[in-house]
Scaffold this motif. Structure first.
Motif, mmCIF file in Angstrom:
data_model
loop_
_atom_site.group_PDB
_atom_site.id
_atom_site.type_symbol
_atom_site.label_atom_id
_atom_site.label_comp_id
_atom_site.label_asym_id
_atom_site.label_seq_id
_atom_site.Cartn_x
_atom_site.Cartn_y
_atom_site.Cartn_z
ATOM 1 N N GLN A 104 0.707 -1.030 -0.095
ATOM 2 C CA GLN A 104 -0.340 -0.409 -0.123
ATOM 3 C C GLN A 104 0.987 1.570 0.343
ATOM 4 O O GLN A 104 0.324 2.055 -0.785
ATOM 5 C CB GLN A 104 -0.637 -0.140 1.317
ATOM 6 C CG GLN A 104 -1.408 0.875 1.519
ATOM 7 C CD GLN A 104 -3.156 0.672 1.901
ATOM 8 O OE1 GLN A 104 -3.349 -0.279 2.141
ATOM 9 N NE2 GLN A 104 -3.948 1.483 2.345
ATOM 10 N N TRP A 105 2.131 1.255 0.251
ATOM 11 C CA TRP A 105 2.923 2.562 0.753
ATOM 12 C C TRP A 105 4.270 2.131 0.584
ATOM 13 O O TRP A 105 4.350 0.953 -0.138
ATOM 14 C CB TRP A 105 2.914 3.140 2.018
ATOM 15 C CG TRP A 105 0.936 3.921 2.101
ATOM 16 C CD1 TRP A 105 0.736 3.421 2.865
ATOM 17 C CD2 TRP A 105 0.787 4.262 1.239
ATOM 18 N NE1 TRP A 105 -0.809 3.477 3.253
ATOM 19 C CE2 TRP A 105 -0.644 4.463 1.655
ATOM 20 C CE3 TRP A 105 1.022 5.159 -0.102
ATOM 21 C CZ2 TRP A 105 -1.809 5.022 1.394
ATOM 22 C CZ3 TRP A 105 -0.442 6.004 -0.546
ATOM 23 C CH2 TRP A 105 -1.919 5.523 0.076
ATOM 24 N N SER A 225 -14.976 7.913 -6.400
ATOM 25 C CA SER A 225 -13.959 7.663 -7.361
ATOM 26 C C SER A 225 -14.773 7.754 -9.352
ATOM 27 O O SER A 225 -15.904 7.211 -9.438
ATOM 28 C CB SER A 225 -13.422 6.157 -7.536
ATOM 29 O OG SER A 225 -12.130 6.022 -8.340
ATOM 30 N N VAL A 231 -11.072 0.310 -8.184
ATOM 31 C CA VAL A 231 -9.523 0.701 -7.426
ATOM 32 C C VAL A 231 -9.327 -0.519 -6.404
ATOM 33 O O VAL A 231 -10.204 -1.448 -6.345
ATOM 34 C CB VAL A 231 -10.882 1.602 -6.294
ATOM 35 C CG1 VAL A 231 -9.934 1.902 -5.105
ATOM 36 C CG2 VAL A 231 -11.477 2.643 -7.066
ATOM 37 N N TYR A 234 -7.194 2.465 -1.223
ATOM 38 C CA TYR A 234 -7.312 4.093 -0.885
ATOM 39 C C TYR A 234 -7.457 3.943 0.237
ATOM 40 O O TYR A 234 -7.098 3.443 1.481
ATOM 41 C CB TYR A 234 -8.674 4.829 -1.345
ATOM 42 C CG TYR A 234 -9.665 4.168 -0.599
ATOM 43 C CD1 TYR A 234 -10.473 4.678 0.780
ATOM 44 C CD2 TYR A 234 -10.496 2.728 -0.572
ATOM 45 C CE1 TYR A 234 -11.538 5.012 1.436
ATOM 46 C CE2 TYR A 234 -11.570 2.448 0.166
ATOM 47 C CZ TYR A 234 -11.484 3.227 1.125
ATOM 48 O OH TYR A 234 -12.697 3.272 2.256
ATOM 49 N N HIS A 243 -6.420 9.266 -2.122
ATOM 50 C CA HIS A 243 -6.051 8.376 -3.027
ATOM 51 C C HIS A 243 -6.272 7.390 -3.065
ATOM 52 O O HIS A 243 -6.724 6.163 -2.146
ATOM 53 C CB HIS A 243 -4.143 9.213 -2.332
ATOM 54 C CG HIS A 243 -3.221 10.019 -2.048
ATOM 55 N ND1 HIS A 243 -2.059 10.219 -2.984
ATOM 56 C CD2 HIS A 243 -4.026 10.798 -1.689
ATOM 57 C CE1 HIS A 243 -1.740 10.920 -2.721
ATOM 58 N NE2 HIS A 243 -2.401 12.603 -2.217
ATOM 59 N N ARG A 245 -5.631 3.743 -5.509
ATOM 60 C CA ARG A 245 -5.002 3.641 -6.878
ATOM 61 C C ARG A 245 -6.234 1.876 -7.586
ATOM 62 O O ARG A 245 -6.440 1.861 -7.069
ATOM 63 C CB ARG A 245 -3.824 2.429 -6.078
ATOM 64 C CG ARG A 245 -2.889 2.183 -7.619
ATOM 65 C CD ARG A 245 -1.664 1.559 -6.382
ATOM 66 N NE ARG A 245 -0.935 2.628 -5.840
ATOM 67 C CZ ARG A 245 -0.038 1.875 -5.058
ATOM 68 N NH1 ARG A 245 0.723 0.520 -4.993
ATOM 69 N NH2 ARG A 245 0.945 2.660 -3.822
ATOM 70 N N HIS A 246 -5.387 2.227 -8.944
ATOM 71 C CA HIS A 246 -6.651 1.423 -9.374
ATOM 72 C C HIS A 246 -5.898 -0.222 -10.412
ATOM 73 O O HIS A 246 -4.433 -0.041 -10.216
ATOM 74 C CB HIS A 246 -6.534 2.103 -10.534
ATOM 75 C CG HIS A 246 -7.626 3.207 -10.675
ATOM 76 N ND1 HIS A 246 -8.642 3.209 -10.563
ATOM 77 C CD2 HIS A 246 -7.823 4.560 -10.155
ATOM 78 C CE1 HIS A 246 -9.977 3.720 -10.005
ATOM 79 N NE2 HIS A 246 -9.051 5.004 -9.240
ATOM 80 N N SER A 250 -1.917 3.420 -12.101
ATOM 81 C CA SER A 250 -2.918 4.790 -12.230
ATOM 82 C C SER A 250 -3.414 4.993 -10.759
ATOM 83 O O SER A 250 -4.037 4.387 -10.358
ATOM 84 C CB SER A 250 -3.893 5.373 -12.815
ATOM 85 O OG SER A 250 -5.331 4.683 -12.902
ATOM 86 N N GLU A 251 -2.964 6.494 -10.677
ATOM 87 C CA GLU A 251 -3.699 7.091 -8.745
ATOM 88 C C GLU A 251 -4.421 8.041 -9.667
ATOM 89 O O GLU A 251 -4.279 8.932 -10.562
ATOM 90 C CB GLU A 251 -2.627 7.546 -8.661
ATOM 91 C CG GLU A 251 -2.598 7.967 -7.480
ATOM 92 C CD GLU A 251 -1.145 8.428 -5.839
ATOM 93 O OE1 GLU A 251 -1.186 9.763 -6.021
ATOM 94 O OE2 GLU A 251 -0.450 7.284 -5.949
ATOM 95 N N GLU A 252 -5.194 8.517 -8.788
ATOM 96 C CA GLU A 252 -6.946 9.337 -8.763
ATOM 97 C C GLU A 252 -7.035 9.754 -7.566
ATOM 98 O O GLU A 252 -5.948 9.171 -6.243
ATOM 99 C CB GLU A 252 -7.827 8.411 -9.047
ATOM 100 C CG GLU A 252 -9.152 9.596 -9.347
ATOM 101 C CD GLU A 252 -10.077 8.621 -8.840
ATOM 102 O OE1 GLU A 252 -11.545 9.367 -9.437
ATOM 103 O OE2 GLU A 252 -10.277 7.575 -9.050
ATOM 104 N N THR A 253 -6.490 11.091 -6.504
ATOM 105 C CA THR A 253 -7.043 11.536 -6.433
ATOM 106 C C THR A 253 -7.865 12.495 -6.300
ATOM 107 O O THR A 253 -9.002 13.446 -6.905
ATOM 108 C CB THR A 253 -6.033 13.033 -5.593
ATOM 109 O OG1 THR A 253 -5.459 13.996 -6.734
ATOM 110 C CG2 THR A 253 -4.385 11.352 -5.992
#
Length: 411
Positions: A104-105, A225, A231, A234, A243, A245-246, A250-253
Protein backbone atom coordinates in the motif's frame (compact mmCIF):
# COMPACT_ATOMS: atom_id res chain seq x y z
CA UNK A 1 3.32 -13.33 28.17
CA UNK A 2 3.21 -16.81 29.57
CA UNK A 3 0.92 -19.61 28.57
CA UNK A 4 -2.51 -19.73 30.18
CA UNK A 5 -2.68 -21.24 33.64
CA UNK A 6 -4.97 -24.17 34.38
CA UNK A 7 -7.55 -21.81 35.86
CA UNK A 8 -7.17 -18.46 34.09
CA UNK A 9 -9.03 -15.31 35.02
CA UNK A 10 -12.69 -15.80 34.12
CA UNK A 11 -12.98 -19.46 35.15
CA UNK A 12 -15.88 -20.20 37.42
CA UNK A 13 -15.25 -20.90 41.07
CA UNK A 14 -14.48 -24.54 41.69
CA UNK A 15 -14.05 -25.27 37.99
CA UNK A 16 -10.72 -26.23 36.41
CA UNK A 17 -12.14 -25.66 32.94
CA UNK A 18 -11.85 -22.06 31.71
CA UNK A 19 -14.87 -20.51 29.98
CA UNK A 20 -13.42 -20.59 26.48
CA UNK A 21 -13.01 -24.37 26.66
CA UNK A 22 -16.68 -24.72 27.51
CA UNK A 23 -17.95 -22.08 25.08
CA UNK A 24 -18.68 -22.34 21.38
CA UNK A 25 -18.71 -19.56 18.77
CA UNK A 26 -21.97 -17.83 18.05
CA UNK A 27 -23.73 -19.12 14.97
CA UNK A 28 -23.10 -17.04 11.85
CA UNK A 29 -25.97 -14.64 11.42
CA UNK A 30 -26.59 -14.37 15.16
CA UNK A 31 -27.26 -11.01 16.78
CA UNK A 32 -23.95 -10.30 18.46
CA UNK A 33 -23.88 -8.89 22.01
CA UNK A 34 -22.83 -5.37 20.91
CA UNK A 35 -25.76 -5.35 18.44
CA UNK A 36 -25.59 -2.37 16.07
CA UNK A 37 -22.23 -1.28 17.52
CA UNK A 38 -20.55 -4.60 16.74
CA UNK A 39 -17.35 -4.16 14.73
CA UNK A 40 -17.35 -7.84 13.69
CA UNK A 41 -13.88 -8.28 15.18
CA UNK A 42 -14.31 -12.06 15.14
CA UNK A 43 -14.07 -12.78 18.87
CA UNK A 44 -17.67 -14.00 18.95
CA UNK A 45 -16.82 -16.32 16.06
CA UNK A 46 -14.36 -18.19 18.29
CA UNK A 47 -14.66 -20.09 21.55
CA UNK A 48 -13.36 -16.92 23.28
CA UNK A 49 -16.90 -15.59 22.93
CA UNK A 50 -17.17 -16.55 26.59
CA UNK A 51 -15.22 -13.39 27.44
CA UNK A 52 -17.10 -11.00 25.16
CA UNK A 53 -18.82 -9.04 27.94
CA UNK A 54 -15.50 -7.77 29.26
CA UNK A 55 -13.50 -8.00 26.03
CA UNK A 56 -15.69 -6.19 23.51
CA UNK A 57 -14.60 -2.58 22.98
CA UNK A 58 -18.25 -1.59 22.56
CA UNK A 59 -19.58 -3.28 25.68
CA UNK A 60 -16.83 -2.56 28.17
CA UNK A 61 -13.58 -0.69 27.71
CA UNK A 62 -10.85 0.36 30.09
CA UNK A 63 -7.97 2.00 28.30
CA UNK A 64 -6.04 2.72 31.48
CA UNK A 65 -5.98 -0.92 32.59
CA UNK A 66 -5.24 -2.19 29.07
CA UNK A 67 -2.33 0.20 28.66
CA UNK A 68 -0.96 -0.58 32.11
CA UNK A 69 -1.06 -4.32 31.44
CA UNK A 70 0.38 -4.10 27.92
CA UNK A 71 2.97 -1.36 28.45
CA UNK A 72 3.62 -1.18 32.19
CA UNK A 73 1.80 2.15 32.58
CA UNK A 74 -1.09 4.14 31.19
CA UNK A 75 -0.68 7.29 29.11
CA UNK A 76 0.15 10.62 30.75
CA UNK A 77 -2.77 12.95 30.14
CA UNK A 78 -0.68 16.03 30.92
CA UNK A 79 1.72 15.15 28.08
CA UNK A 80 0.25 16.46 24.82
CA UNK A 81 1.87 13.78 22.67
CA UNK A 82 0.71 10.94 24.93
CA UNK A 83 -2.75 12.48 25.30
CA UNK A 84 -3.14 12.17 21.54
CA UNK A 85 -0.94 9.27 20.50
CA UNK A 86 -0.82 7.03 23.58
CA UNK A 87 1.99 5.42 25.58
CA UNK A 88 5.28 5.68 23.74
CA UNK A 89 9.00 5.09 23.98
CA UNK A 90 9.83 6.41 20.50
CA UNK A 91 8.08 8.15 17.63
CA UNK A 92 9.68 8.46 14.21
CA UNK A 93 8.86 8.61 10.54
CA UNK A 94 10.21 6.13 8.03
CA UNK A 95 10.01 4.48 4.65
CA UNK A 96 11.51 1.27 3.35
CA UNK A 97 14.65 1.91 1.33
CA UNK A 98 13.52 -0.84 -1.05
CA UNK A 99 9.69 -0.78 -1.13
CA UNK A 100 7.72 -3.98 -1.53
CA UNK A 101 6.07 -4.17 -4.94
CA UNK A 102 2.30 -3.87 -4.69
CA UNK A 103 2.33 -2.77 -1.05
CA UNK A 104 0.00 0.00 0.00
CA UNK A 105 2.82 2.41 0.79
CA UNK A 106 6.39 1.17 1.08
CA UNK A 107 5.36 -2.03 2.89
CA UNK A 108 6.80 -1.66 6.39
CA UNK A 109 4.03 -3.74 7.99
CA UNK A 110 4.47 -6.59 5.53
CA UNK A 111 8.26 -6.52 5.89
CA UNK A 112 7.98 -6.79 9.69
CA UNK A 113 5.70 -9.82 9.28
CA UNK A 114 8.12 -11.46 6.86
CA UNK A 115 11.16 -10.81 9.05
CA UNK A 116 9.35 -12.07 12.17
CA UNK A 117 8.89 -15.43 10.44
CA UNK A 118 12.31 -15.56 8.80
CA UNK A 119 14.13 -14.88 12.07
CA UNK A 120 12.04 -17.37 14.03
CA UNK A 121 10.70 -14.66 16.34
CA UNK A 122 7.21 -16.07 15.77
CA UNK A 123 5.60 -19.20 14.39
CA UNK A 124 2.75 -17.41 12.64
CA UNK A 125 1.43 -13.97 11.72
CA UNK A 126 -2.24 -13.10 12.07
CA UNK A 127 -2.96 -10.96 9.03
CA UNK A 128 -5.77 -10.35 6.55
CA UNK A 129 -5.87 -11.81 3.07
CA UNK A 130 -8.61 -11.29 0.56
CA UNK A 131 -11.30 -13.41 -1.01
CA UNK A 132 -10.41 -14.82 -4.45
CA UNK A 133 -13.77 -13.47 -5.59
CA UNK A 134 -13.48 -9.91 -4.28
CA UNK A 135 -10.39 -7.83 -3.49
CA UNK A 136 -12.14 -5.99 -0.63
CA UNK A 137 -13.65 -8.99 1.19
CA UNK A 138 -11.27 -9.72 4.10
CA UNK A 139 -10.14 -13.26 4.91
CA UNK A 140 -8.14 -13.49 8.17
CA UNK A 141 -5.30 -16.01 8.11
CA UNK A 142 -2.58 -17.38 10.35
CA UNK A 143 0.29 -16.97 7.91
CA UNK A 144 3.11 -19.49 8.38
CA UNK A 145 5.32 -18.41 5.44
CA UNK A 146 6.64 -15.10 4.10
CA UNK A 147 4.70 -15.74 0.90
CA UNK A 148 1.44 -15.88 2.84
CA UNK A 149 2.27 -12.60 4.59
CA UNK A 150 3.07 -10.88 1.29
CA UNK A 151 -0.16 -12.18 -0.22
CA UNK A 152 -2.03 -10.27 2.50
CA UNK A 153 -0.41 -6.89 1.76
CA UNK A 154 -2.68 -3.85 1.25
CA UNK A 155 -5.33 -2.79 3.76
CA UNK A 156 -8.93 -3.89 3.33
CA UNK A 157 -11.06 -0.95 4.50
CA UNK A 158 -13.96 -3.17 5.53
CA UNK A 159 -14.94 -4.71 8.87
CA UNK A 160 -12.83 -7.83 9.32
CA UNK A 161 -13.32 -10.76 11.75
CA UNK A 162 -9.59 -11.13 12.50
CA UNK A 163 -10.05 -12.82 15.86
CA UNK A 164 -12.07 -15.72 14.48
CA UNK A 165 -8.73 -17.40 13.71
CA UNK A 166 -8.08 -17.72 17.45
CA UNK A 167 -10.25 -20.80 17.06
CA UNK A 168 -7.38 -22.40 15.12
CA UNK A 169 -4.73 -21.93 17.84
CA UNK A 170 -5.39 -24.97 20.07
CA UNK A 171 -3.47 -27.92 18.66
CA UNK A 172 -1.83 -25.84 15.91
CA UNK A 173 1.68 -25.91 17.36
CA UNK A 174 1.77 -22.10 17.29
CA UNK A 175 3.48 -20.90 20.45
CA UNK A 176 4.63 -17.42 19.38
CA UNK A 177 2.27 -15.19 17.43
CA UNK A 178 2.49 -11.79 15.77
CA UNK A 179 -1.00 -10.30 15.54
CA UNK A 180 -1.65 -7.42 13.15
CA UNK A 181 -4.90 -5.56 13.70
CA UNK A 182 -6.86 -2.38 14.35
CA UNK A 183 -7.93 -0.92 17.67
CA UNK A 184 -11.19 -2.75 18.39
CA UNK A 185 -9.57 -6.08 17.52
CA UNK A 186 -6.55 -5.39 19.69
CA UNK A 187 -8.65 -4.29 22.68
CA UNK A 188 -10.49 -7.62 22.54
CA UNK A 189 -7.26 -9.55 21.99
CA UNK A 190 -5.61 -7.93 25.01
CA UNK A 191 -8.62 -8.78 27.15
CA UNK A 192 -8.27 -12.52 26.43
CA UNK A 193 -4.48 -12.61 26.04
CA UNK A 194 -3.85 -14.41 29.33
CA UNK A 195 -6.14 -17.28 28.26
CA UNK A 196 -4.54 -17.91 24.87
CA UNK A 197 -2.41 -21.05 24.43
CA UNK A 198 0.68 -18.98 23.60
CA UNK A 199 4.14 -18.47 25.04
CA UNK A 200 4.57 -15.05 23.46
CA UNK A 201 2.35 -12.52 21.72
CA UNK A 202 3.55 -9.53 19.71
CA UNK A 203 1.03 -6.94 18.54
CA UNK A 204 1.55 -4.74 15.48
CA UNK A 205 -1.20 -2.14 15.33
CA UNK A 206 -2.65 -0.10 12.49
CA UNK A 207 -4.28 3.29 13.13
CA UNK A 208 -7.88 3.00 12.01
CA UNK A 209 -10.98 5.09 11.47
CA UNK A 210 -14.08 4.85 9.33
CA UNK A 211 -14.30 1.27 8.18
CA UNK A 212 -17.43 0.19 6.38
CA UNK A 213 -19.40 -2.89 5.49
CA UNK A 214 -18.75 -4.25 2.03
CA UNK A 215 -22.00 -2.64 0.87
CA UNK A 216 -20.99 0.66 2.45
CA UNK A 217 -17.63 0.50 0.72
CA UNK A 218 -19.33 0.15 -2.63
CA UNK A 219 -21.43 3.24 -1.91
CA UNK A 220 -18.28 5.17 -1.02
CA UNK A 221 -16.34 4.05 -4.10
CA UNK A 222 -19.20 4.82 -6.45
CA UNK A 223 -19.60 8.25 -4.90
CA UNK A 224 -15.92 9.23 -4.77
CA UNK A 225 -13.98 7.46 -7.55
CA UNK A 226 -14.08 7.86 -11.33
CA UNK A 227 -13.68 4.08 -11.70
CA UNK A 228 -14.92 2.24 -8.60
CA UNK A 229 -14.63 -1.20 -10.21
CA UNK A 230 -10.85 -0.87 -10.67
CA UNK A 231 -9.84 0.57 -7.26
CA UNK A 232 -7.18 -1.61 -5.62
CA UNK A 233 -6.80 0.47 -2.46
CA UNK A 234 -7.27 3.97 -1.15
CA UNK A 235 -6.29 6.13 1.79
CA UNK A 236 -7.14 9.53 3.25
CA UNK A 237 -3.71 11.19 3.17
CA UNK A 238 -1.86 14.10 4.76
CA UNK A 239 -2.29 16.30 1.69
CA UNK A 240 -6.03 16.44 2.47
CA UNK A 241 -6.82 14.26 -0.52
CA UNK A 242 -8.05 10.70 -0.91
CA UNK A 243 -5.57 8.68 -2.95
CA UNK A 244 -7.05 5.87 -5.03
CA UNK A 245 -4.79 3.37 -6.76
CA UNK A 246 -6.30 1.51 -9.71
CA UNK A 247 -5.56 -1.94 -11.11
CA UNK A 248 -3.76 -0.45 -14.12
CA UNK A 249 -1.29 1.28 -11.77
CA UNK A 250 -2.77 4.75 -12.21
CA UNK A 251 -3.52 6.99 -9.24
CA UNK A 252 -6.52 9.21 -8.70
CA UNK A 253 -6.85 11.87 -6.01
CA UNK A 254 -9.99 13.54 -4.69
CA UNK A 255 -10.02 16.42 -2.16
CA UNK A 256 -11.56 15.63 1.22
CA UNK A 257 -13.74 18.68 0.81
CA UNK A 258 -15.23 17.36 -2.43
CA UNK A 259 -16.88 14.29 -0.95
CA UNK A 260 -20.64 13.91 -1.21
CA UNK A 261 -21.16 14.35 2.53
CA UNK A 262 -24.98 14.09 2.42
CA UNK A 263 -24.69 10.67 0.77
CA UNK A 264 -21.75 9.43 2.81
CA UNK A 265 -22.53 10.84 6.25
CA UNK A 266 -24.00 7.59 7.53
CA UNK A 267 -22.10 5.09 5.37
CA UNK A 268 -19.46 4.36 8.01
CA UNK A 269 -20.03 1.53 10.48
CA UNK A 270 -21.66 2.52 13.82
CA UNK A 271 -18.74 0.83 15.56
CA UNK A 272 -16.36 3.26 13.86
CA UNK A 273 -18.62 6.22 14.66
CA UNK A 274 -18.38 5.28 18.34
CA UNK A 275 -14.66 4.43 18.50
CA UNK A 276 -11.93 6.45 20.22
CA UNK A 277 -8.98 4.14 19.58
CA UNK A 278 -7.75 5.76 16.37
CA UNK A 279 -4.07 5.29 17.33
CA UNK A 280 -4.37 1.69 18.55
CA UNK A 281 -3.50 2.20 22.21
CA UNK A 282 -2.95 -1.47 23.04
CA UNK A 283 -0.44 -2.36 20.32
CA UNK A 284 3.27 -2.88 21.01
CA UNK A 285 4.20 -1.09 17.78
CA UNK A 286 1.99 1.11 15.59
CA UNK A 287 2.68 1.77 11.91
CA UNK A 288 0.51 4.18 9.95
CA UNK A 289 0.88 7.51 8.20
CA UNK A 290 -1.13 10.03 10.23
CA UNK A 291 1.76 11.66 12.12
CA UNK A 292 4.33 11.69 9.32
CA UNK A 293 5.01 14.05 6.44
CA UNK A 294 3.50 13.10 3.09
CA UNK A 295 5.13 10.03 1.53
CA UNK A 296 6.42 8.64 4.82
CA UNK A 297 4.97 6.41 7.54
CA UNK A 298 4.55 7.23 11.22
CA UNK A 299 5.88 4.70 13.72
CA UNK A 300 5.23 4.59 17.46
CA UNK A 301 7.07 2.19 19.75
CA UNK A 302 5.03 1.68 22.91
CA UNK A 303 7.09 -0.91 24.83
CA UNK A 304 10.15 -3.21 24.57
CA UNK A 305 8.24 -5.78 22.47
CA UNK A 306 7.49 -3.01 20.02
CA UNK A 307 11.19 -2.19 19.79
CA UNK A 308 11.92 -5.87 19.12
CA UNK A 309 9.54 -5.70 16.14
CA UNK A 310 11.09 -2.48 14.86
CA UNK A 311 14.59 -3.94 15.26
CA UNK A 312 13.63 -6.53 12.63
CA UNK A 313 13.48 -3.87 9.91
CA UNK A 314 15.11 -0.68 11.18
CA UNK A 315 18.36 -1.29 9.25
CA UNK A 316 16.24 -1.37 6.07
CA UNK A 317 14.48 1.93 6.79
CA UNK A 318 15.14 5.52 5.86
CA UNK A 319 14.20 7.12 9.18
CA UNK A 320 13.70 10.72 10.29
CA UNK A 321 12.38 12.52 13.37
CA UNK A 322 8.69 13.37 13.50
CA UNK A 323 7.88 17.00 12.78
CA UNK A 324 4.90 19.28 13.38
CA UNK A 325 3.71 22.46 11.67
CA UNK A 326 0.60 24.62 11.61
CA UNK A 327 -2.45 25.01 13.82
CA UNK A 328 -5.36 22.61 13.41
CA UNK A 329 -7.93 24.17 15.71
CA UNK A 330 -9.80 26.54 13.40
CA UNK A 331 -9.96 23.89 10.67
CA UNK A 332 -11.34 21.33 13.11
CA UNK A 333 -14.07 23.68 14.35
CA UNK A 334 -15.09 24.59 10.80
CA UNK A 335 -15.15 20.89 9.91
CA UNK A 336 -17.44 20.09 12.84
CA UNK A 337 -20.00 22.60 11.63
CA UNK A 338 -19.69 21.60 7.95
CA UNK A 339 -20.08 17.89 8.70
CA UNK A 340 -23.05 18.44 10.99
CA UNK A 341 -24.81 20.42 8.27
CA UNK A 342 -23.78 17.83 5.63
CA UNK A 343 -22.38 20.48 3.32
CA UNK A 344 -21.21 19.54 -0.16
CA UNK A 345 -18.86 21.88 -2.00
CA UNK A 346 -18.77 22.16 -5.79
CA UNK A 347 -15.69 20.43 -7.19
CA UNK A 348 -13.88 23.63 -8.21
CA UNK A 349 -14.26 25.09 -4.73
CA UNK A 350 -13.24 21.81 -3.09
CA UNK A 351 -10.07 21.80 -5.21
CA UNK A 352 -9.30 25.39 -4.23
CA UNK A 353 -9.86 24.74 -0.52
CA UNK A 354 -7.72 21.62 -0.74
CA UNK A 355 -4.93 23.52 -2.50
CA UNK A 356 -4.86 26.20 0.19
CA UNK A 357 -5.11 23.83 3.16
CA UNK A 358 -2.37 21.61 1.77
CA UNK A 359 0.01 24.58 1.74
CA UNK A 360 -0.85 26.36 4.97
CA UNK A 361 -2.67 23.68 6.96
CA UNK A 362 -1.42 21.32 9.68
CA UNK A 363 1.36 18.91 8.82
CA UNK A 364 3.19 16.04 10.55
CA UNK A 365 2.04 15.48 14.13
CA UNK A 366 -0.26 18.48 13.86
CA UNK A 367 -2.05 16.77 10.97
CA UNK A 368 -2.39 13.71 13.20
CA UNK A 369 -3.97 15.87 15.90
CA UNK A 370 -6.24 17.45 13.28
CA UNK A 371 -7.48 14.01 12.25
CA UNK A 372 -7.93 12.82 15.83
CA UNK A 373 -9.77 15.99 16.86
CA UNK A 374 -12.04 15.79 13.82
CA UNK A 375 -13.00 12.18 14.44
CA UNK A 376 -13.28 12.36 18.24
CA UNK A 377 -15.61 15.37 18.10
CA UNK A 378 -17.70 13.76 15.37
CA UNK A 379 -17.92 10.47 17.26
CA UNK A 380 -18.75 12.09 20.60
CA UNK A 381 -21.63 13.94 18.94
CA UNK A 382 -22.79 10.78 17.16
CA UNK A 383 -22.82 8.83 20.43
CA UNK A 384 -24.70 11.55 22.31
CA UNK A 385 -27.34 11.59 19.61
CA UNK A 386 -27.72 7.86 18.95
CA UNK A 387 -26.73 6.25 22.27
CA UNK A 388 -27.12 8.93 24.95
CA UNK A 389 -27.49 6.28 27.65
CA UNK A 390 -23.89 5.10 27.15
CA UNK A 391 -22.15 8.15 25.72
CA UNK A 392 -20.33 9.51 28.75
CA UNK A 393 -19.13 6.18 30.13
CA UNK A 394 -18.00 5.11 26.65
CA UNK A 395 -15.88 8.18 25.89
CA UNK A 396 -12.47 7.63 27.56
CA UNK A 397 -10.83 10.34 29.65
CA UNK A 398 -8.23 11.27 27.04
CA UNK A 399 -10.92 11.69 24.38
CA UNK A 400 -13.08 13.82 26.68
CA UNK A 401 -10.16 16.20 27.24
CA UNK A 402 -9.78 16.60 23.48
CA UNK A 403 -13.49 16.96 22.72
CA UNK A 404 -13.93 19.62 25.43
CA UNK A 405 -11.62 21.94 23.48
CA UNK A 406 -14.30 22.45 20.82
CA UNK A 407 -17.82 23.76 20.49
CA UNK A 408 -20.15 20.94 19.49
CA UNK A 409 -23.70 21.33 18.14
CA UNK A 410 -26.53 20.28 20.42
CA UNK A 411 -27.10 16.50 20.56
Amino acid sequence: MTAASSTPSGATAGSATPPHERARPLAKGSVYPAKDLCSQCGLCDSRWVAYVRRACAFLSQNFEAMEATAHGRSRRLDDEDELYFGVQQRMLSARLQQPIAGAQWTGIVSRIGVRALETGLVDAVLCVGQSPDDRFTPVPVLARTPEQVLAARVNKPTLSPNLEVLEQLPGSGIQRLLAIGVGCQIQALRAVQSTLPLEQLYVLGLPCVDNVSREGLQTFLESASRSPETVVHYEFMQDFRIHFRHSDGSEETVPFFGLDTPKLKDVFAPSCLSCFDYTNAGADLVVGYMGASFGRQWITVRNPRGQVLLDLVEPELDTAPVTSRGDRRAAVQQGIDAYDKALKLPRWLAELVGFLVQRVGPQGLEYGRFSIDSHFTRNALWLRRHHPEMAERHIPAFARRIVERYRLPSP
